[in-house]
Design a protein around this motif. Sequence first.
Motif, PDB file in Angstrom:
ATOM      1  N   GLN A 130       0.885  -1.316  -0.175  1.00  0.00           N
ATOM      2  CA  GLN A 130       0.045   0.080  -0.098  1.00  0.00           C
ATOM      3  C   GLN A 130       0.891   1.233   0.103  1.00  0.00           C
ATOM      4  O   GLN A 130       1.835   1.369   0.852  1.00  0.00           O
ATOM      5  CB  GLN A 130      -1.063  -0.048   1.209  1.00  0.00           C
ATOM      6  CG  GLN A 130      -2.079   1.003   1.160  1.00  0.00           C
ATOM      7  CD  GLN A 130      -2.862   0.876   2.166  1.00  0.00           C
ATOM      8  OE1 GLN A 130      -3.089  -0.132   3.056  1.00  0.00           O
ATOM      9  NE2 GLN A 130      -4.046   1.744   2.413  1.00  0.00           N
TER      10      GLN A 130
ATOM     11  N   PHE B 297      -4.413   3.102  -8.471  1.00  0.00           N
ATOM     12  CA  PHE B 297      -5.417   2.486  -7.693  1.00  0.00           C
ATOM     13  C   PHE B 297      -5.852   1.113  -8.104  1.00  0.00           C
ATOM     14  O   PHE B 297      -6.025   1.000  -9.296  1.00  0.00           O
ATOM     15  CB  PHE B 297      -6.810   3.341  -7.637  1.00  0.00           C
ATOM     16  CG  PHE B 297      -7.792   2.809  -6.768  1.00  0.00           C
ATOM     17  CD1 PHE B 297      -8.000   3.518  -5.535  1.00  0.00           C
ATOM     18  CD2 PHE B 297      -8.628   2.234  -7.198  1.00  0.00           C
ATOM     19  CE1 PHE B 297      -8.837   2.913  -4.642  1.00  0.00           C
ATOM     20  CE2 PHE B 297      -9.820   1.766  -6.575  1.00  0.00           C
ATOM     21  CZ  PHE B 297      -9.652   2.134  -5.109  1.00  0.00           C
TER      22      PHE B 297
ATOM     23  N   ASP C 161      -8.549  -2.124  -3.450  1.00  0.00           N
ATOM     24  CA  ASP C 161      -9.349  -0.917  -2.827  1.00  0.00           C
ATOM     25  C   ASP C 161      -8.573   0.152  -2.216  1.00  0.00           C
ATOM     26  O   ASP C 161      -8.866   1.047  -1.348  1.00  0.00           O
ATOM     27  CB  ASP C 161     -10.509  -1.116  -1.879  1.00  0.00           C
ATOM     28  CG  ASP C 161     -11.562  -0.017  -1.670  1.00  0.00           C
ATOM     29  OD1 ASP C 161     -11.807   0.705  -2.800  1.00  0.00           O
ATOM     30  OD2 ASP C 161     -11.981   0.283  -0.815  1.00  0.00           O
ATOM     31  N   HIS C 162      -7.323   0.268  -2.608  1.00  0.00           N
ATOM     32  CA  HIS C 162      -6.451   1.367  -2.549  1.00  0.00           C
ATOM     33  C   HIS C 162      -5.359   1.543  -3.584  1.00  0.00           C
ATOM     34  O   HIS C 162      -5.183   0.914  -4.442  1.00  0.00           O
ATOM     35  CB  HIS C 162      -5.945   1.565  -0.963  1.00  0.00           C
ATOM     36  CG  HIS C 162      -5.204   0.210  -0.706  1.00  0.00           C
ATOM     37  ND1 HIS C 162      -5.684  -0.665   0.128  1.00  0.00           N
ATOM     38  CD2 HIS C 162      -4.015  -0.279  -1.113  1.00  0.00           C
ATOM     39  CE1 HIS C 162      -5.063  -1.770   0.337  1.00  0.00           C
ATOM     40  NE2 HIS C 162      -4.074  -1.513  -0.396  1.00  0.00           N
ATOM     41  N   TRP C 163      -4.460   2.710  -3.227  1.00  0.00           N
ATOM     42  CA  TRP C 163      -3.328   2.807  -4.154  1.00  0.00           C
ATOM     43  C   TRP C 163      -2.114   1.826  -3.673  1.00  0.00           C
ATOM     44  O   TRP C 163      -2.090   1.903  -2.355  1.00  0.00           O
ATOM     45  CB  TRP C 163      -2.830   4.434  -4.061  1.00  0.00           C
ATOM     46  CG  TRP C 163      -3.941   5.350  -4.482  1.00  0.00           C
ATOM     47  CD1 TRP C 163      -4.896   5.672  -4.044  1.00  0.00           C
ATOM     48  CD2 TRP C 163      -3.785   5.610  -6.092  1.00  0.00           C
ATOM     49  NE1 TRP C 163      -5.804   6.473  -5.178  1.00  0.00           N
ATOM     50  CE2 TRP C 163      -5.135   6.593  -6.153  1.00  0.00           C
ATOM     51  CE3 TRP C 163      -2.717   5.820  -7.101  1.00  0.00           C
ATOM     52  CZ2 TRP C 163      -5.051   7.629  -7.351  1.00  0.00           C
ATOM     53  CZ3 TRP C 163      -3.151   6.546  -8.155  1.00  0.00           C
ATOM     54  CH2 TRP C 163      -4.362   7.135  -8.527  1.00  0.00           C
TER      55      TRP C 163
END
Length: 458
Positions: free
Chosen positions: A166, A176, A181-183
């Motif tokens: 992450q 992303f 569900d994140h970078w």
Amino acid sequence: MLNESTIAQTVLFSDLADRPLIATFDQPHASSDGGAILLQAADRHLGLLAALTATVPDARVPARVTHGVGDLLAQRVFAIACGHPDGNDADRLADDPIHKLLLGRDPIDGGRLASQPTISRFEQTAAPRMLLAMGQALADRVIARHRRRRRRVRLLTIDLDVTEDQTHGAQQLTFFNGFYDHWCYLPLLASLTFDGEARQYLVAAILRPGNAAGASGAVSLLRRLLPKLARAFRGAQLRVRLDAGFATPEVFNYLEGAGVEYVVAMGNNAVLARHAEPYVAPLRPLVATTHDTATTYGEAAYQARSWPATRRVIIKAEVVWHHGREPRDNPRFVITNLRQTPEWIYTHVYCARGDSENRWKELKLALAFGRTSCTRFWANQLRITLTAAAFVLCQELQLRLDRTALRGAQVPRLRQALITIGVQVVRSVRRIVLHFPRSHPDADLWTRLARALGAVPA
């Protein structure tokens, strides 16, 4: 005006003992990483840091160089292994006598270690060709180490895995990712398992963009790795285990062309579901009666539209029951060229790859593998490689502890028992003495490991 950092920090507890209790930081020539010389001894056996250093070009003017690239690289790897993964830690460790000793400097009068800005400039010099050579050197040293300890290997298993790293800044090639569900970045990791051993050994770590496809880079990594393994372990059967993200025509074609065994998970689809139905259907009434999950195994010949021919698919047919819920079909599929029974292949071969995920958790949580906060992508790849090198040194210590009370100890426990030990460094004309606490609970283990790494009774 006095510099606050030169004044011994002192505090007073007036009510913790039967008399005033004073704590002060005034012990000269002391370190909290006294046991780290075991890492230096482990590297002497591996030759790892020298091999990595040989891949790093240095375009600086020699007359103006205070810290050679070998020192910068070693300083970073040893600090990560000791639990100081941040570049800013370099400033706090610059005068630490043990960290000086690790770099071959006089622990008392030796020059300060490199500062955080110097470390950062070193990281920014990373370039693709250098990083490729460094990755090759890491793999070569790991393979050479196990070649020395395992003269005869019947089965060598290669696991490739993707893990998520992450990100929170403006790093290059971070994207992303909808699945996580994140970078993030998506590093690709490779490990080796020899015969029936329980431990997997890290052999490669490659940083990838956050939007990389599951199999991206897998074939190129295997093209570099498999020939090395075939030469080092002649006569050994090579087996590759992969999860469903690697189930692409390119990967299957390469594995079959390379003549290796493979076990690759496959995601569910309508055709595979039809193949599984004859095995799943009898389980549904059984689960409805017993109120317990039921499992059976089968196989079929399966050909995806992009495949040139059929391949064997192992089917784990399962109906899952949970209290208060409707029973749920949970079929799983594995593509393989092995000939053993479906149940044996799934339970003893494919499921065994799950233990490699524990190695990646150890790498991420204990060694801060995800500390990829540099702006440049290649600088972050360098950090990944140096962290992998620190893990290889720790795995060398773990390997030598297999017949002790620390058998199976992960890096945090190993570090607590053997590395993070308070020590006073005393230097005379003839020798340097490290004074450890007499009450250290793992003193016998530390001494035994030191002797295994070349120390002799004084």
